[in-house]
Design a protein around this motif. Structure first.
Motif, PDB file in Angstrom:
ATOM      1  N   GLU A  28       0.821  -1.216   0.000  1.00  0.00           N
ATOM      2  CA  GLU A  28       0.000   0.000   0.000  1.00  0.00           C
ATOM      3  C   GLU A  28       0.856   1.268   0.000  1.00  0.00           C
ATOM      4  OE1 GLU A  28      -3.087   0.156  -0.405  1.00  0.00           O
ATOM      5  OE2 GLU A  28      -3.738  -1.908  -0.065  1.00  0.00           O
ATOM      6  N   GLY A  29       2.171   1.097   0.177  1.00  0.00           N
ATOM      7  CA  GLY A  29       3.063   2.252   0.185  1.00  0.00           C
ATOM      8  C   GLY A  29       3.455   2.682  -1.216  1.00  0.00           C
ATOM      9  N   GLN A  37       7.363   5.069   1.406  1.00  0.00           N
ATOM     10  CA  GLN A  37       6.521   5.660   2.434  1.00  0.00           C
ATOM     11  C   GLN A  37       5.202   4.908   2.549  1.00  0.00           C
ATOM     12  OE1 GLN A  37       6.889   9.949   1.105  1.00  0.00           O
ATOM     13  NE2 GLN A  37       7.374  10.184   3.286  1.00  0.00           N
ATOM     14  N   VAL A  38       4.805   4.661   3.799  1.00  0.00           N
ATOM     15  CA  VAL A  38       3.585   3.926   4.085  1.00  0.00           C
ATOM     16  C   VAL A  38       3.028   4.471   5.404  1.00  0.00           C
ATOM     17  CG1 VAL A  38       4.727   2.052   5.355  1.00  0.00           C
ATOM     18  CG2 VAL A  38       2.602   1.573   4.087  1.00  0.00           C
ATOM     19  N   GLY A  39       1.788   4.089   5.741  1.00  0.00           N
ATOM     20  CA  GLY A  39       1.137   4.685   6.908  1.00  0.00           C
ATOM     21  C   GLY A  39       1.716   4.282   8.242  1.00  0.00           C
ATOM     22  N   ASP A  40       1.967   2.974   8.436  1.00  0.00           N
ATOM     23  CA  ASP A  40       2.482   2.495   9.710  1.00  0.00           C
ATOM     24  C   ASP A  40       2.999   1.078   9.530  1.00  0.00           C
ATOM     25  OD1 ASP A  40       0.228   0.808   9.709  1.00  0.00           O
ATOM     26  OD2 ASP A  40      -0.938   2.197  10.924  1.00  0.00           O
ATOM     27  N   THR A  41       3.421   0.448  10.634  1.00  0.00           N
ATOM     28  CA  THR A  41       4.024  -0.881  10.549  1.00  0.00           C
ATOM     29  C   THR A  41       3.031  -1.970  10.168  1.00  0.00           C
ATOM     30  OG1 THR A  41       3.725  -1.189  12.938  1.00  0.00           O
ATOM     31  CG2 THR A  41       5.855  -0.317  12.200  1.00  0.00           C
ATOM     32  N   ALA A  44      -0.740   0.061   6.502  1.00  0.00           N
ATOM     33  CA  ALA A  44      -1.849   0.917   6.077  1.00  0.00           C
ATOM     34  C   ALA A  44      -1.361   2.020   5.145  1.00  0.00           C
ATOM     35  CB  ALA A  44      -2.530   1.535   7.300  1.00  0.00           C
ATOM     36  N   LYS A  45      -2.287   2.564   4.368  1.00  0.00           N
ATOM     37  CA  LYS A  45      -1.940   3.668   3.486  1.00  0.00           C
ATOM     38  C   LYS A  45      -1.551   4.899   4.304  1.00  0.00           C
ATOM     39  CE  LYS A  45      -4.851   2.381  -0.454  1.00  0.00           C
ATOM     40  NZ  LYS A  45      -5.959   2.802  -1.325  1.00  0.00           N
ATOM     41  N   GLY A  46      -0.642   5.688   3.761  1.00  0.00           N
ATOM     42  CA  GLY A  46      -0.207   6.899   4.450  1.00  0.00           C
ATOM     43  C   GLY A  46       1.253   7.181   4.193  1.00  0.00           C
ATOM     44  N   GLN A  47       1.805   8.122   4.930  1.00  0.00           N
ATOM     45  CA  GLN A  47       3.195   8.532   4.689  1.00  0.00           C
ATOM     46  C   GLN A  47       3.982   8.723   5.970  1.00  0.00           C
ATOM     47  OE1 GLN A  47       2.797  12.066   2.222  1.00  0.00           O
ATOM     48  NE2 GLN A  47       2.868  10.849   0.364  1.00  0.00           N
ATOM     49  N   SER A  48       3.445   8.268   7.107  1.00  0.00           N
ATOM     50  CA  SER A  48       4.121   8.510   8.385  1.00  0.00           C
ATOM     51  C   SER A  48       5.400   7.693   8.539  1.00  0.00           C
ATOM     52  CB  SER A  48       3.179   8.203   9.552  1.00  0.00           C
ATOM     53  OG  SER A  48       2.112   9.110   9.585  1.00  0.00           O
ATOM     54  N   LEU A  49       5.443   6.522   7.915  1.00  0.00           N
ATOM     55  CA  LEU A  49       6.597   5.644   8.053  1.00  0.00           C
ATOM     56  C   LEU A  49       7.441   5.712   6.787  1.00  0.00           C
ATOM     57  CD1 LEU A  49       6.591   2.126   9.626  1.00  0.00           C
ATOM     58  CD2 LEU A  49       7.893   2.553   7.540  1.00  0.00           C
ATOM     59  N   ALA A  50       8.735   5.983   6.957  1.00  0.00           N
ATOM     60  CA  ALA A  50       9.645   6.110   5.819  1.00  0.00           C
ATOM     61  C   ALA A  50      10.763   5.072   5.930  1.00  0.00           C
ATOM     62  CB  ALA A  50      10.237   7.517   5.764  1.00  0.00           C
ATOM     63  N   TRP A 281     -21.068   2.111  18.295  1.00  0.00           N
ATOM     64  CA  TRP A 281     -21.277   2.978  17.136  1.00  0.00           C
ATOM     65  C   TRP A 281     -19.910   3.356  16.577  1.00  0.00           C
ATOM     66  CZ3 TRP A 281     -26.191   3.467  15.574  1.00  0.00           C
ATOM     67  CH2 TRP A 281     -27.197   3.204  16.500  1.00  0.00           C
ATOM     68  N   ILE A 282     -19.675   3.014  15.324  1.00  0.00           N
ATOM     69  CA  ILE A 282     -18.381   3.270  14.692  1.00  0.00           C
ATOM     70  C   ILE A 282     -18.452   4.617  13.977  1.00  0.00           C
ATOM     71  CG2 ILE A 282     -16.648   2.403  13.095  1.00  0.00           C
ATOM     72  CD1 ILE A 282     -17.956  -0.388  13.421  1.00  0.00           C
ATOM     73  N   ALA A 283     -17.751   5.608  14.519  1.00  0.00           N
ATOM     74  CA  ALA A 283     -17.736   6.954  13.930  1.00  0.00           C
ATOM     75  C   ALA A 283     -16.493   7.087  13.064  1.00  0.00           C
ATOM     76  CB  ALA A 283     -17.750   8.012  15.036  1.00  0.00           C
ATOM     77  N   ARG A 284     -16.637   6.776  11.794  1.00  0.00           N
ATOM     78  CA  ARG A 284     -15.491   6.745  10.882  1.00  0.00           C
ATOM     79  C   ARG A 284     -15.400   8.015  10.057  1.00  0.00           C
ATOM     80  NH1 ARG A 284     -16.803   6.024   5.539  1.00  0.00           N
ATOM     81  NH2 ARG A 284     -18.744   4.943   4.956  1.00  0.00           N
ATOM     82  N   ASP A 285     -14.260   8.183   9.394  1.00  0.00           N
ATOM     83  CA  ASP A 285     -14.107   9.275   8.445  1.00  0.00           C
ATOM     84  C   ASP A 285     -14.815   8.916   7.132  1.00  0.00           C
ATOM     85  OD1 ASP A 285     -12.616  10.517  10.351  1.00  0.00           O
ATOM     86  OD2 ASP A 285     -10.721  10.459   9.240  1.00  0.00           O
ATOM     87  N   ASN A 286     -15.119   9.926   6.347  1.00  0.00           N
ATOM     88  CA  ASN A 286     -15.838   9.722   5.099  1.00  0.00           C
ATOM     89  C   ASN A 286     -14.854   9.512   3.949  1.00  0.00           C
ATOM     90  OD1 ASN A 286     -17.800   9.558   3.163  1.00  0.00           O
ATOM     91  ND2 ASN A 286     -18.442  11.699   3.285  1.00  0.00           N
ATOM     92  N   ASP A 287     -14.122   8.394   4.005  1.00  0.00           N
ATOM     93  CA  ASP A 287     -13.184   8.050   2.935  1.00  0.00           C
ATOM     94  C   ASP A 287     -13.028   6.537   2.875  1.00  0.00           C
ATOM     95  OD1 ASP A 287     -11.522   7.388   5.092  1.00  0.00           O
ATOM     96  OD2 ASP A 287     -10.328   9.214   4.921  1.00  0.00           O
ATOM     97  N   GLU A 288     -12.268   6.073   1.896  1.00  0.00           N
ATOM     98  CA  GLU A 288     -12.134   4.627   1.696  1.00  0.00           C
ATOM     99  C   GLU A 288     -11.412   3.967   2.861  1.00  0.00           C
ATOM    100  OE1 GLU A 288     -10.289   1.436  -1.568  1.00  0.00           O
ATOM    101  OE2 GLU A 288     -10.121   3.606  -1.898  1.00  0.00           O
ATOM    102  N   VAL A 289     -10.383   4.639   3.393  1.00  0.00           N
ATOM    103  CA  VAL A 289      -9.634   4.071   4.519  1.00  0.00           C
ATOM    104  C   VAL A 289     -10.552   3.892   5.723  1.00  0.00           C
ATOM    105  CG1 VAL A 289      -7.730   4.453   6.116  1.00  0.00           C
ATOM    106  CG2 VAL A 289      -7.443   5.029   3.703  1.00  0.00           C
ATOM    107  N   GLY A 290     -11.354   4.914   6.018  1.00  0.00           N
ATOM    108  CA  GLY A 290     -12.292   4.809   7.125  1.00  0.00           C
ATOM    109  C   GLY A 290     -13.337   3.736   6.909  1.00  0.00           C
ATOM    110  N   ARG A 291     -13.819   3.636   5.677  1.00  0.00           N
ATOM    111  CA  ARG A 291     -14.821   2.619   5.353  1.00  0.00           C
ATOM    112  C   ARG A 291     -14.246   1.211   5.568  1.00  0.00           C
ATOM    113  NH1 ARG A 291     -16.354   4.826   1.238  1.00  0.00           N
ATOM    114  NH2 ARG A 291     -14.902   3.983  -0.282  1.00  0.00           N
ATOM    115  N   ASN A 292     -13.011   0.975   5.137  1.00  0.00           N
ATOM    116  CA  ASN A 292     -12.393  -0.339   5.301  1.00  0.00           C
ATOM    117  C   ASN A 292     -12.150  -0.665   6.774  1.00  0.00           C
ATOM    118  OD1 ASN A 292     -12.363  -0.661   2.532  1.00  0.00           O
ATOM    119  ND2 ASN A 292     -10.245   0.014   2.287  1.00  0.00           N
ATOM    120  N   ALA A 293     -11.706   0.348   7.544  1.00  0.00           N
ATOM    121  CA  ALA A 293     -11.478   0.127   8.969  1.00  0.00           C
ATOM    122  C   ALA A 293     -12.781  -0.186   9.685  1.00  0.00           C
ATOM    123  CB  ALA A 293     -10.819   1.359   9.588  1.00  0.00           C
TER     124      ALA A 293
END
Length: 348
Positions: A28-29, A37-41, A44-50, A281-293
């Motif tokens: 996913e990186g 770059q990827v989200g974490d160990t 996940a998608k993202g750029q926090s981990l280099a 109640w799962i309060a997710r973000d309105n994006d694909e990453v949130g939907r998958n989580a």
């Protein structure tokens, strides 16, 4: 050959194939210059981990850092985190398999993740507890200014403030260490024990986020745990959200509900529900990453026989909704969504 020498050799061999390693274990990186770059160990998608792909300026290939958590190491360390292996031996077998030395199936992260922390994790947890202990209540501080500037009025003892929290820009930062004001939030397990401390670094001149790379960082252990805000009365419903500000935005509109913030979409999907809760109640973000989580957590909850519902913001996240539409409108929207999914409640 000693075990230590064997591990060093494996690490060096993995570093020689760093890009192939990243493409296999972190698909996913993406490649950015000399880094993957990827989200974490967890991948996940993202750029926090280099992850450095090639040696450069005396810096080793294969070295990595997660700027959100402060974790760093070589590719053996990273593979251990990615697999969630109970033992180092299993991680080394997987490394040898990748290098073509011996066949070994990848161990499932879900089945191998052990809840007992290793020595390094225990040290980070102790540091997190010490940091939170020296914080002070947020009212009247820069932390309160930051939250109120985002329309948030739901606070609580899970939050503290410290004016001078140690800040390292990155693993390779050669500048002297800095200290910066930060909002602190304690991460706890289902027994109420502190397992980590989330740090949100703030800019004293603006009252907003500090202008640095990854102003939100985690110290300690988050896997399965959360930042918790109780309403004062025992309830069977719990609202579980992603980011701290987004969860507190929901709590600002619904102060009568208990809250748990998992901080990231990845950890939302890994949340372990506390005993006694009948519905989440799962309060997710309105994006694909949130939907998958949300889907991952929902599948887990339903396998446990627990009822659950989903809350989705109109905009990108619930703090966007709170600031755009106001507390009352957000409250009406949330209650309508909850009632449509079976919640019986009278809105006073």
């Amino acid at each position: 050959m000693s075990a230590r020498r064997s591990i060093a050799d494996l690490s060096a061999d993995l570093a020689d194939r760093a890009e192939s390693f990243c493409r296999q274990y972190f698909p996913e990186g993406c490649k950015q210059g000399n880094y993957w770059q990827v989200g974490d160990t967890s991948g996940a998608k993202g750029q926090s981990l280099a992850i450095r792909l090639e040696a450069e300026g005396g810096r080793k290939a294969g070295s990595w850092q997660d700027f959100a958590t402060g974790q760093y190491g070589d590719l053996i360390d990273l593979l251990h985190e990615r697999l969630g292996s109970v033992t180092l031996k299993e991680t080394l077998r997987e490394a040898r398999s990748f290098l073509g030395e011996a066949p070994c199936p990848v161990v499932s992260r879900e089945t191998q993740r052990a809840e007992r922390p290793d020595v390094d994790s225990s040290k980070r947890i102790a540091q997190a507890r010490k940091l939170f202990a020296v914080g002070k209540p947020v009212l009247g501080t820069l932390a309160a200014t930051y939250l109120q500037g985002r329309g948030i009025t739901r606070l609580g003892p899970a939050l503290r403030y410290h004016p001078r929290v140690f800040l390292r820009q990155g693993e390779d930062d050669l500048d002297p260490p800095q200290k910066s004001p930060a909002l602190l939030a304690k991460i706890t397990d289902n027994r109420g024990q502190i397992t980590g401390c989330a740090r949100t670094y703030l800019d004293p001149s603006t009252g907003g986020l500090a202008v640095i790379e990854s102003p939100k960082r985690i110290l300690g252990q988050l896997h399965g745990h959360a930042i918790r805000f109780w309403s004062g009365s025992s309830r069977s419903d719990l609202i579980v959200g992603e980011g701290l500000e987004n969860t507190l935005s929901v709590g600002t509109a619904l102060p009568e509900f208990d809250l748990a913030s998992c901080l990231t979409a990845t950890h939302l999907g890994l949340f372990i529900p506390p005993p006694g809760i009948k519905r989440i109640w799962i309060a997710r973000d309105n994006d694909e990453v949130g939907r998958n989580a949300s889907m991952r957590l929902r599948n887990q909850l339903e396998s446990l026989g627990m009822a659950c519902g989903e809350l989705v913001p109109r905009l990108g996240d619930f703090n966007d909704d709170l600031r755009a539409f106001g507390r009352d409108a957000l409250r009406r929207s949330l209650l309508e969504a909850m009632k449509a999914q079976g919640l019986e409640i009278e809105d006073g």
